[in-house]
Scaffold this active site. Structure first.
Site, PDB file in Angstrom:
ATOM      1  N   CYS A 121      -6.188   2.286  -5.799  1.00 22.98           N
ATOM      2  CA  CYS A 121      -7.360   1.550  -5.905  1.00 22.98           C
ATOM      3  C   CYS A 121      -7.289   0.354  -6.877  1.00 22.98           C
ATOM      4  O   CYS A 121      -8.132  -0.724  -6.557  1.00 22.98           O
ATOM      5  CB  CYS A 121      -8.837   2.564  -6.004  1.00 22.98           C
ATOM      6  SG  CYS A 121      -8.784   3.591  -4.884  1.00 22.98           S
ATOM      7  N   HIS A 263     -14.503  -1.937  -8.708  1.00 23.97           N
ATOM      8  CA  HIS A 263     -13.651  -1.418  -7.444  1.00 23.97           C
ATOM      9  C   HIS A 263     -15.126  -0.438  -6.708  1.00 23.97           C
ATOM     10  O   HIS A 263     -15.481   0.297  -7.162  1.00 23.97           O
ATOM     11  CB  HIS A 263     -12.690  -0.437  -7.900  1.00 23.97           C
ATOM     12  CG  HIS A 263     -12.346   0.684  -6.778  1.00 23.97           C
ATOM     13  ND1 HIS A 263     -12.059   0.406  -5.377  1.00 23.97           N
ATOM     14  CD2 HIS A 263     -12.342   1.902  -6.631  1.00 23.97           C
ATOM     15  CE1 HIS A 263     -11.620   1.326  -4.784  1.00 23.97           C
ATOM     16  NE2 HIS A 263     -11.827   2.215  -5.439  1.00 23.97           N
ATOM     17  N   ASN A 293     -15.113   3.257   0.453  1.00 20.22           N
ATOM     18  CA  ASN A 293     -14.225   2.931  -0.624  1.00 20.22           C
ATOM     19  C   ASN A 293     -12.870   2.449   0.252  1.00 20.22           C
ATOM     20  O   ASN A 293     -12.323   3.129   0.947  1.00 20.22           O
ATOM     21  CB  ASN A 293     -13.925   4.124  -1.403  1.00 20.22           C
ATOM     22  CG  ASN A 293     -12.970   4.129  -2.266  1.00 20.22           C
ATOM     23  OD1 ASN A 293     -12.043   3.067  -2.486  1.00 20.22           O
ATOM     24  ND2 ASN A 293     -12.805   4.912  -3.218  1.00 20.22           N
TER      25      ASN A 293
END
Ligand code: ACO
Length: 342
Positions: A121, A263, A293
């Site tokens: 990520c 994020h 996500n």
């Protein structure tokens, strides 16, 4: 990595001059998931903030999403060519070779150097720092930096703890050589990692640790797994530390920030991060409710979303931060440039 410091008194910087995003058209809502898993819209919304996610159709690889986002970023920058392509992804088309050359060729950039960056990520921030560093060193003049993921290919469809969280998508920026005083100049990148946390976020099989010959990998090892609670705690503290360091590098205080783009993993993580840094909620960009996500794609997708809603206006002071598998983390700053929306 501190590109501007390495350049000494040189004021050369990498400047964001184009932005693009692409999401596969299929949308899966929380209610859709609740029809096949022991979960509910209420649980997913209250624990994560996610309402829906986009999912690539079978056979649509990461390179397809990356090329769509990359083409839009090139159009936004008003260019057809760049000197280099850097792709951040956790879900390459194949374990070998890298996916970036495929993306470059799809964009008509055959012959240009192209490589993947793997930092889960945090991948986009690692790729951005790499592209920016190549520009500030003088090696290249322009770079296409892409974050692209098809997480749906590594999720266990029967695992409610991971299936509800992730979505597919891609985002990209074009960097060009410029001056560090310009809007869009990428600031100091504060990057870090801790390999002792490798088991927190992992796909165990498919690499050199488990041989491809011999017994087939256990089904559980072929899929993504995450220790959610532990990741949550590390994510907040590491993103807060990295953001503080990046702000210090820019000579800014948290109160100077117009937008914090963290994020997009969990709205509760973003709220906790805002509290740690004393940044009010209205200055946090929240995009995960619509797309979940998207790992390495989440930062450029959030940038494109915030630009489309007008949250990111030219001159806005912005910090970007991420935490991901590895563990890896990072942050950087920039003053938002005037960009063509595509
Ligand atoms: N629906 C209903 N119940 C569920 C679901 C679901 N989809 N998933 C888990 N549960 C249950 C669990 O089984 C557990 O039940 P139990 O108490 O009976 O055992 C209960 O809900 C609580 O589970 P937790 O995992 O403790 O839930 P938590 O509140 O921690 O939320 C989550 C889980 C959303 C994963 C959260 O921990 C999180 O967001 N973690 C951070 C993720 C992150 O930051 N990732 C960033 C990096 S990701 C990357 O790099 C790829």
């Amino acid at each position: 990595m501190r590109p501007t410091e390495r350049a000494g008194t040189d004021a050369r910087a990498a400047v964001v001059c184009g932005l693009g995003a692409w999401l596969p058209p299929t949308v899966v809502t929380n209610d859709d998931l609740a029809r096949r898993l022991d979960t509910s819209d209420e649980w997913i919304r209250t624990r994560t903030g996610i309402r829906a996610r986009h999912v690539a159709s079978p056979g649509m690889p990461t390179s397809h999403l990356a090329a769509e986002a990359g083409a839009r970023a090139l159009e936004s920058a008003g260019v057809h060519d760049v000197d280099m392509v850097v792709l951040a992804t956790t879900t390459p088309d194949r374990p070998c070779p890298a996916t970036a050359p495929v993306v470059a060729t799809r964009l008509g950039l055959t012959g240009r150097p192209a490589f993947d960056v793997s930092a889960v990520c945090t991948g986009f921030l690692y790729a951005l720092a790499t592209g920016a560093g190549m520009i500030t060193s003088g090696a290249v003049e322009t770079v296409l930096v892409v974050g692209s993921e098809v997480y749906s290919t590594i999720l266990d469809p029967a695992d409610r703890s991971s299936s509800v969280i992730f979505g597919d998508g891609a985002g990209a920026v074009v960097l060009r050589a410029g001056h560090r005083s310009e809007d869009g100049a990428v600031g100091r990148s504060e990057l870090g990692s801790d390999g002792s946390l490798a088991d927190l976020i992992t796909v165990r099989a498919g690499g050199s640790e488990q041989r491809s010959s011999g017994a087939p990998a256990l089904p559980a090892d072929r899929y993504f797994s995450m220790w959610g609670k532990e990741v949550f705690a590390h994510a907040v503290t590491r993103m807060a530390e990295a953001t503080r360091a990046a702000l210090a590098g820019a000579g800014w205080h948290a109160a100077d920030l117009d937008r914090l783009i963290g994020h997009q993993a969990n709205v509760r993580i973003l709220h906790a991060l805002g509290e740690y840094l004393d940044i009010p909620r209205e200055r946090l960009v929240i995009h995960l409710d619509q797309i979940g996500n998207t790992a390495a794609a989440s930062i450029p997708l959030a940038l494109a979303y915030a630009q489309s809603t007008g949250e990111l206006a030219p001159g806005a002071r912005v910090a970007l931060t991420a935490f991901g598998g590895g563990a890896t983390w990072g942050a950087t700053t920039l003053t938002w440039p005037a960009l063509k929306t595509v």
